[in-house]
Design an enzyme around this catalytic site. Structure first.
Site, short mmCIF file in Angstrom:
data_model
loop_
_atom_site.label_atom_id
_atom_site.label_comp_id
_atom_site.label_asym_id
_atom_site.label_seq_id
_atom_site.Cartn_x
_atom_site.Cartn_y
_atom_site.Cartn_z
N GLU A 4 82.97 28.03 52.59
CA GLU A 4 81.64 28.44 53.08
C GLU A 4 80.81 27.22 53.55
OE1 GLU A 4 79.41 30.28 53.98
OE2 GLU A 4 79.55 32.32 53.26
N HIS A 5 79.63 27.51 54.04
CA HIS A 5 78.76 26.52 54.69
C HIS A 5 78.50 25.26 53.86
CE1 HIS A 5 75.32 27.35 52.06
NE2 HIS A 5 75.83 28.56 52.00
N ASP A 6 78.41 24.15 54.54
CA ASP A 6 77.95 22.87 53.97
C ASP A 6 78.86 22.26 52.90
OD1 ASP A 6 75.39 22.65 55.47
OD2 ASP A 6 74.95 24.52 54.41
N THR A 26 83.37 28.51 57.54
CA THR A 26 82.12 28.88 58.21
C THR A 26 81.48 27.63 58.81
OG1 THR A 26 80.67 28.85 56.28
CG2 THR A 26 81.93 30.89 56.68
#
Ligand code: UDP
Length: 210
Positions: free
Chosen positions: A136-138, A118
């Site tokens: 996933e993010h970050d 993402t």
């Protein structure tokens, strides 16, 4: 003279990467071979298997290699060998992967079918994300990290160099996985994992040596 592209490792991992590279390179001019230091056959799935020296010595306008060996220490060694010989790393991406915004990926990543990355993710060199894995993010992922199939890596996780995450493992948001750690198949990571430690189970715990 031609462009030479090699998939280094003619075993399970390499056979999963070869079709991705073949599709990506399409009909472009060049030759696509396996490179292997202990070949079991002259040809694998329709592609010749060459020694490293043959790959290096054959007339070519350029040489690229995808490091398709699951063992991250071997990948690092092959990376050094290729770099010293002037062979550039090449990554491979399945046609159906999803990569969202602001994702930085180091050289040589191998992204298998159904992988999703993402947004706002940083990934180091020679990452392997096997079938159906997501990040996933970050998240921040180091060099030579390996995800077996179906890894669920939730947001804000940090994963150190050479970590190995087994098939179907789930990493809770914000976890820190130390360098060289091994996450067992199906493990559910609810606490940070220190460097070099192997954890298994749900919730994951350090593996007891018997
Ligand atoms: N290999 C190689 N050079 C090395 C280490 C491994 O060419 O320094 C080859 C090895 O001969 C084998 C493949 O890489 O063909 C690794 O296959 P393995 O079945 O061990 O693992 P996987 O394909 O799952 O990474």
């Amino acid at each position: 003279m031609t462009r030479l592209v090699g998939v280094y490792g003619a075993s399970g991992c390499g056979r999963g990467i070869m079709p991705l590279l073949r599709a990506e390179l399409g009909g472009s001019e060049g030759q696509l071979v396996f490179i292997d230091d202990a070949p079991q056959a002259d040809r694998v799935n329709g592609h010749e298997v060459w020694s490293f020296d043959r790959f290096l010595g054959a007339p070519a306008t350029s040489r690229h290699a995808a490091l398709a060996v699951a063992n991250s220490r071997v990948r690092e060694t092959l990376d050094r060998r290729c770099t010293e010989a002037g062979i550039a790393l090449i990554g491979a991406r399945a046609a159906n992967i999803v990569i969202m915004d602001e994702v930085e990926i180091g050289a040589g990543a191998l992204l298998s079918p159904f992988v999703t990355l993402t947004s706002n993710i940083r990934i180091g060199r020679c990452f392997h994300a096997n079938l159906y894995s997501y990040v996933e993010h970050d998240c921040v992922i180091g060099d030579y990290v390996t995800f077996a199939p179906g890894v669920h890596c939730n947001g804000n996780a940090t994963i150190g160099d050479h970590a190995y995450v087994g098939s179907g493992a789930i990493i809770r948001q914000g976890m820190r996985i130390g360098a060289g750690a091994t996450i067992g198949m199906g493990a559910v990571i609810t606490k940070d994992v220190p460097e070099g430690v192997t954890v298994v189970g749900n919730p994951a715990r350090p593996m007891e040596m018997r």
